[in-house]
Design a protein around this motif. Structure first.
Motif, PDB file in Angstrom:
ATOM      1  N   ARG A 169       0.825  -1.204   0.000  1.00  0.00           N
ATOM      2  CA  ARG A 169       0.000   0.000   0.000  1.00  0.00           C
ATOM      3  C   ARG A 169       0.860   1.254   0.000  1.00  0.00           C
ATOM      4  O   ARG A 169       0.553   2.222  -0.703  1.00  0.00           O
ATOM      5  CB  ARG A 169      -0.936  -0.021   1.212  1.00  0.00           C
ATOM      6  CG  ARG A 169      -1.930  -1.188   1.205  1.00  0.00           C
ATOM      7  CD  ARG A 169      -3.025  -0.967   2.229  1.00  0.00           C
ATOM      8  NE  ARG A 169      -2.521  -0.971   3.593  1.00  0.00           N
ATOM      9  CZ  ARG A 169      -2.416  -2.063   4.353  1.00  0.00           C
ATOM     10  NH1 ARG A 169      -2.773  -3.242   3.867  1.00  0.00           N
ATOM     11  NH2 ARG A 169      -1.969  -1.983   5.588  1.00  0.00           N
ATOM     12  N   SER A 170       1.939   1.242   0.765  1.00  0.00           N
ATOM     13  CA  SER A 170       2.839   2.402   0.799  1.00  0.00           C
ATOM     14  C   SER A 170       3.514   2.592  -0.550  1.00  0.00           C
ATOM     15  O   SER A 170       3.718   3.734  -0.999  1.00  0.00           O
ATOM     16  CB  SER A 170       3.895   2.209   1.886  1.00  0.00           C
ATOM     17  OG  SER A 170       3.297   2.058   3.156  1.00  0.00           O
ATOM     18  N   SER A 171       3.853   1.503  -1.211  1.00  0.00           N
ATOM     19  CA  SER A 171       4.489   1.611  -2.528  1.00  0.00           C
ATOM     20  C   SER A 171       3.556   2.261  -3.541  1.00  0.00           C
ATOM     21  O   SER A 171       3.969   3.122  -4.323  1.00  0.00           O
ATOM     22  CB  SER A 171       4.908   0.213  -3.026  1.00  0.00           C
ATOM     23  OG  SER A 171       5.815  -0.384  -2.120  1.00  0.00           O
ATOM     24  N   ASN A 172       2.280   1.871  -3.531  1.00  0.00           N
ATOM     25  CA  ASN A 172       1.312   2.494  -4.434  1.00  0.00           C
ATOM     26  C   ASN A 172       1.140   3.976  -4.124  1.00  0.00           C
ATOM     27  O   ASN A 172       1.039   4.807  -5.043  1.00  0.00           O
ATOM     28  CB  ASN A 172      -0.035   1.777  -4.335  1.00  0.00           C
ATOM     29  CG  ASN A 172      -0.049   0.468  -5.094  1.00  0.00           C
ATOM     30  OD1 ASN A 172      -0.029   0.428  -6.316  1.00  0.00           O
ATOM     31  ND2 ASN A 172      -0.060  -0.641  -4.356  1.00  0.00           N
ATOM     32  N   THR A 173       1.139   4.323  -2.845  1.00  0.00           N
ATOM     33  CA  THR A 173       1.032   5.739  -2.475  1.00  0.00           C
ATOM     34  C   THR A 173       2.257   6.515  -2.946  1.00  0.00           C
ATOM     35  O   THR A 173       2.145   7.628  -3.467  1.00  0.00           O
ATOM     36  CB  THR A 173       0.873   5.870  -0.950  1.00  0.00           C
ATOM     37  OG1 THR A 173      -0.258   5.110  -0.520  1.00  0.00           O
ATOM     38  CG2 THR A 173       0.681   7.321  -0.561  1.00  0.00           C
ATOM     39  N   LEU A 174       3.443   5.942  -2.786  1.00  0.00           N
ATOM     40  CA  LEU A 174       4.663   6.600  -3.265  1.00  0.00           C
ATOM     41  C   LEU A 174       4.639   6.782  -4.774  1.00  0.00           C
ATOM     42  O   LEU A 174       5.089   7.813  -5.297  1.00  0.00           O
ATOM     43  CB  LEU A 174       5.883   5.768  -2.851  1.00  0.00           C
ATOM     44  CG  LEU A 174       6.288   5.835  -1.381  1.00  0.00           C
ATOM     45  CD1 LEU A 174       7.340   4.789  -1.059  1.00  0.00           C
ATOM     46  CD2 LEU A 174       6.809   7.226  -1.025  1.00  0.00           C
ATOM     47  N   LEU A 175       4.111   5.801  -5.492  1.00  0.00           N
ATOM     48  CA  LEU A 175       4.021   5.936  -6.949  1.00  0.00           C
ATOM     49  C   LEU A 175       3.050   7.047  -7.347  1.00  0.00           C
ATOM     50  O   LEU A 175       3.293   7.774  -8.316  1.00  0.00           O
ATOM     51  CB  LEU A 175       3.588   4.605  -7.569  1.00  0.00           C
ATOM     52  CG  LEU A 175       4.627   3.483  -7.530  1.00  0.00           C
ATOM     53  CD1 LEU A 175       4.073   2.219  -8.172  1.00  0.00           C
ATOM     54  CD2 LEU A 175       5.906   3.900  -8.245  1.00  0.00           C
ATOM     55  N   LEU A 176       1.955   7.191  -6.612  1.00  0.00           N
ATOM     56  CA  LEU A 176       1.017   8.275  -6.908  1.00  0.00           C
ATOM     57  C   LEU A 176       1.658   9.641  -6.661  1.00  0.00           C
ATOM     58  O   LEU A 176       1.470  10.582  -7.443  1.00  0.00           O
ATOM     59  CB  LEU A 176      -0.245   8.118  -6.057  1.00  0.00           C
ATOM     60  CG  LEU A 176      -1.133   6.906  -6.393  1.00  0.00           C
ATOM     61  CD1 LEU A 176      -2.297   6.821  -5.420  1.00  0.00           C
ATOM     62  CD2 LEU A 176      -1.637   6.988  -7.820  1.00  0.00           C
ATOM     63  N   ILE A 177       2.428   9.745  -5.565  1.00  0.00           N
ATOM     64  CA  ILE A 177       3.152  11.002  -5.304  1.00  0.00           C
ATOM     65  C   ILE A 177       4.171  11.259  -6.401  1.00  0.00           C
ATOM     66  O   ILE A 177       4.302  12.391  -6.905  1.00  0.00           O
ATOM     67  CB  ILE A 177       3.832  10.940  -3.924  1.00  0.00           C
ATOM     68  CG1 ILE A 177       2.781  10.860  -2.811  1.00  0.00           C
ATOM     69  CG2 ILE A 177       4.724  12.160  -3.709  1.00  0.00           C
ATOM     70  CD1 ILE A 177       3.366  10.696  -1.422  1.00  0.00           C
ATOM     71  N   ARG A 178       4.897  10.210  -6.800  1.00  0.00           N
ATOM     72  CA  ARG A 178       5.879  10.359  -7.871  1.00  0.00           C
ATOM     73  C   ARG A 178       5.205  10.765  -9.184  1.00  0.00           C
ATOM     74  O   ARG A 178       5.748  11.576  -9.949  1.00  0.00           O
ATOM     75  CB  ARG A 178       6.644   9.048  -8.062  1.00  0.00           C
ATOM     76  CG  ARG A 178       7.790   9.135  -9.051  1.00  0.00           C
ATOM     77  CD  ARG A 178       8.361   7.762  -9.349  1.00  0.00           C
ATOM     78  NE  ARG A 178       8.823   7.086  -8.150  1.00  0.00           N
ATOM     79  CZ  ARG A 178       9.291   5.843  -8.163  1.00  0.00           C
ATOM     80  NH1 ARG A 178       9.331   5.147  -9.291  1.00  0.00           N
ATOM     81  NH2 ARG A 178       9.698   5.280  -7.041  1.00  0.00           N
ATOM     82  N   GLN A 179       4.019  10.236  -9.449  1.00  0.00           N
ATOM     83  CA  GLN A 179       3.293  10.571 -10.673  1.00  0.00           C
ATOM     84  C   GLN A 179       2.894  12.046 -10.687  1.00  0.00           C
ATOM     85  O   GLN A 179       3.020  12.724 -11.713  1.00  0.00           O
ATOM     86  CB  GLN A 179       2.052   9.687 -10.785  1.00  0.00           C
ATOM     87  CG  GLN A 179       1.285   9.859 -12.096  1.00  0.00           C
ATOM     88  CD  GLN A 179       0.081   8.949 -12.160  1.00  0.00           C
ATOM     89  OE1 GLN A 179      -0.470   8.551 -11.133  1.00  0.00           O
ATOM     90  NE2 GLN A 179      -0.351   8.601 -13.350  1.00  0.00           N
ATOM     91  N   ILE A 180       2.436  12.559  -9.548  1.00  0.00           N
ATOM     92  CA  ILE A 180       2.056  13.973  -9.487  1.00  0.00           C
ATOM     93  C   ILE A 180       3.276  14.867  -9.677  1.00  0.00           C
ATOM     94  O   ILE A 180       3.243  15.840 -10.440  1.00  0.00           O
ATOM     95  CB  ILE A 180       1.365  14.279  -8.149  1.00  0.00           C
ATOM     96  CG1 ILE A 180       0.052  13.501  -8.038  1.00  0.00           C
ATOM     97  CG2 ILE A 180       1.096  15.771  -8.010  1.00  0.00           C
ATOM     98  CD1 ILE A 180      -0.638  13.674  -6.706  1.00  0.00           C
ATOM     99  N   LEU A 181       4.376  14.547  -9.012  1.00  0.00           N
ATOM    100  CA  LEU A 181       5.581  15.367  -9.129  1.00  0.00           C
ATOM    101  C   LEU A 181       6.160  15.295 -10.525  1.00  0.00           C
ATOM    102  O   LEU A 181       6.701  16.280 -11.036  1.00  0.00           O
ATOM    103  CB  LEU A 181       6.614  14.916  -8.094  1.00  0.00           C
ATOM    104  CG  LEU A 181       6.206  15.100  -6.625  1.00  0.00           C
ATOM    105  CD1 LEU A 181       7.298  14.599  -5.696  1.00  0.00           C
ATOM    106  CD2 LEU A 181       5.887  16.556  -6.335  1.00  0.00           C
ATOM    107  N   THR A 182       6.057  14.146 -11.184  1.00  0.00           N
ATOM    108  CA  THR A 182       6.539  14.023 -12.558  1.00  0.00           C
ATOM    109  C   THR A 182       5.651  14.801 -13.510  1.00  0.00           C
ATOM    110  O   THR A 182       6.126  15.458 -14.433  1.00  0.00           O
ATOM    111  CB  THR A 182       6.586  12.544 -12.985  1.00  0.00           C
ATOM    112  OG1 THR A 182       7.395  11.816 -12.055  1.00  0.00           O
ATOM    113  CG2 THR A 182       7.174  12.400 -14.369  1.00  0.00           C
TER     114      THR A 182
END
Length: 462
Positions: A169-182
């Motif tokens: 779950r934390s990995s998916n959240t980190l990917l969503l944050i990374r997607q927004i920043l990208t």
């Protein structure tokens, strides 16, 4: 004019655009004087010029006098036409000036006001987008904090309540944050988001340390993976463990390693041009390769020592069999684990069509590892790699001679049988949930056993 009033004056020469007074005077002087004479007679050409000028002046005066009335009439007509044209033009200019003033009042001023409104609305829209992106990042950051707390661990003093699924779950959240920043760097929603202090703090103080912590936890779980019960069943205390406890421990180990594998898959690096078909889970492959290399190095070192001191051979071969059983169990888990939906690759996979989606969903974690190792199975890779590195070690023992070499030569039949049994025992799935329904899938490991035996016995016969 020359036809009605004959004249000796060459008017055509004077009216020629290329007429030159200097050339004309020089020609006149040469026509009335001898070039070889020292004193020149300028009175004759001067008189000629004066006469010509007087004649021309008389001619102009005569023409002007005769044509005075037509010239005045012509000039008057032109003046009247010019006045009428000027009056019309002034009226049109006045009308155009009035129209411009009306246009300026009705259009240009309103356009200036509308342009200011447009710029204000555009800035407000951009502010709303940035605010929405910031709010979403903060919400994801809070969600990440909760998931990290759910993950728990030894540092919290509540290791039993550790929720390993929180890593995924934390990995998916980190990917969503990374997607927004990208996306903020690509001109999409939340442009220039990295210039906001709270987002920089969120990234540096929460996202990056959390990702580092999750990766470290997942790598540790893979390094500590063990499902073989060979050593436990051989120990004197292992006979008292109940089947229910063993099943529960096995299920927990399987669940923890699956969460770790999914975490490593999701957090593997990606780029903007990476598609679902070209994506390589480098973190997952590297950790699995390290696990195999650690098992190989430990087994090689232990077997080399055991061949020098044969009384410890049985125990060493049992340990090697246990390591290989762990590799067999890991292979079964990798084969049964499907890649999860990757948030950063989901869009590219949906665009490629149904065929590519079927290709992605039919894959598992085992295929990229086998392709990277260039092998058909992990146990086969383990035994063959171990055998290829073992022959030089056995040769060193024999070259040193002494009691170890003589004992090894005299017990080569026992070593041969023990190694063959080790390969057959280690190539089986550990007893437990993984082996259910796969009793007929033991496989034939005679070739790997022959390779292992040949790496030891073959060196003795040389």
């Amino acid at each position: 004019m020359a036809d009605t009033e004959p004249s000796y004056i060459d008017y055509e020469a004077f009216l020629d655009p290329s007429f030159s007074a200097t050339s004309f005077a020089n020609t006149l002087v040469l026509a009335t004087n001898n070039p070889s004479d020292t004193p020149l007679d300028l009175s004759t050409p001067l008189s000629r010029v004066l006469f010509d000028v007087q004649e021309i002046d008389t001619h102009i005066d005569t023409l002007t006098t005769k044509s005075a009335l037509p010239l005045l009439q012509y000039t008057q007509d032109h003046a009247e036409s010019s006045g009428r044209i000027l009056g019309e033009v002034e009226g049109q200019v006045a009308s155009l000036t009035e129209s411009y003033k009306t246009l300026e009042k009705e259009v240009i001023e309103r356009y200036d006001v509308a342009e200011q409104v447009r710029l204000t609305a555009e800035r407000l829209c951009q502010t709303v987008k940035i605010g929405r992106a910031v709010a979403r990042c903060l919400m994801l950051g809070r969600q990440l904090e909760v998931q990290i707390a759910e993950l728990g661990g030894p540092s919290t003093g509540a290791a039993k309540r550790e929720d390993h699924r929180a890593m995924v779950r934390s990995s998916n959240t980190l990917l969503l944050i990374r997607q927004i920043l990208t996306a903020s760097n690509a001109g999409e929603e939340g442009e220039e988001l990295d210039r906001i202090n709270v987002i920089t703090t969120l990234k540096n103080d929460l996202a990056v340390p959390a990702e580092r912590n999750i990766l470290s936890r997942a790598q540790q779980i893979v390094r500590e993976f063990s499902m073989s019960s060979l050593l436990a069943s051989n120990a004197s205390t292992g006979q008292t463990s109940s089947g229910t406890s063993t099943y529960a421990q096995t299920e927990d180990t399987k669940s923890r390693i699956t969460s770790a594998l999914l975490t490593l898959y999701l957090l593997s690096p990606t780029s903007a041009s990476t598609t679902a078909e070209k994506f390589q889970p480098t973190l997952l492959i590297n950790v699995l390769q390290d696990y195999l290399q650690t098992a190989l190095k430990s087994s090689l070192a232990a077997l080399t020592r055991a061949l020098g001191t044969l009384p410890t051979l049985d125990r060493t071969l049992l340990e090697i069999s246990a390591r290989c059983q762990n590799i067999v169990a890991l292979e079964a888990l990798l084969e049964s684990t499907k890649p999860p939906v990757h948030p950063l690759l989901e869009a590219s996979a949906s665009v490629d069509g149904p065929a590519s989606e079927e290709k992605v969903t039919s894959a598992n974690f085992l295929q990229p590892l086998l392709k990277c190792l260039d092998t058909s199975s992990l146990p086969s890779y383990f035994w063959r790699s171990l055998a290829s590195n073992l022959s030089p070690r056995v040769q060193e023992i024999l070259h040193r001679g002494g009691v170890s070499a003589r004992t090894l030569r005299s017990n080569k039949d026992r070593v041969k049988d023990a190694v063959r049994e080790c390969v057959n025992r280690g190539s089986q799935l550990p007893a437990g949930p993984l082996s259910r329904g796969k009793m007929g899938m033991a496989g034939n490991w005679e070739r790997e056993a022959a390779v292992m035996v040949g790496s030891i016995i073959g060196v003795m016969g040389r």
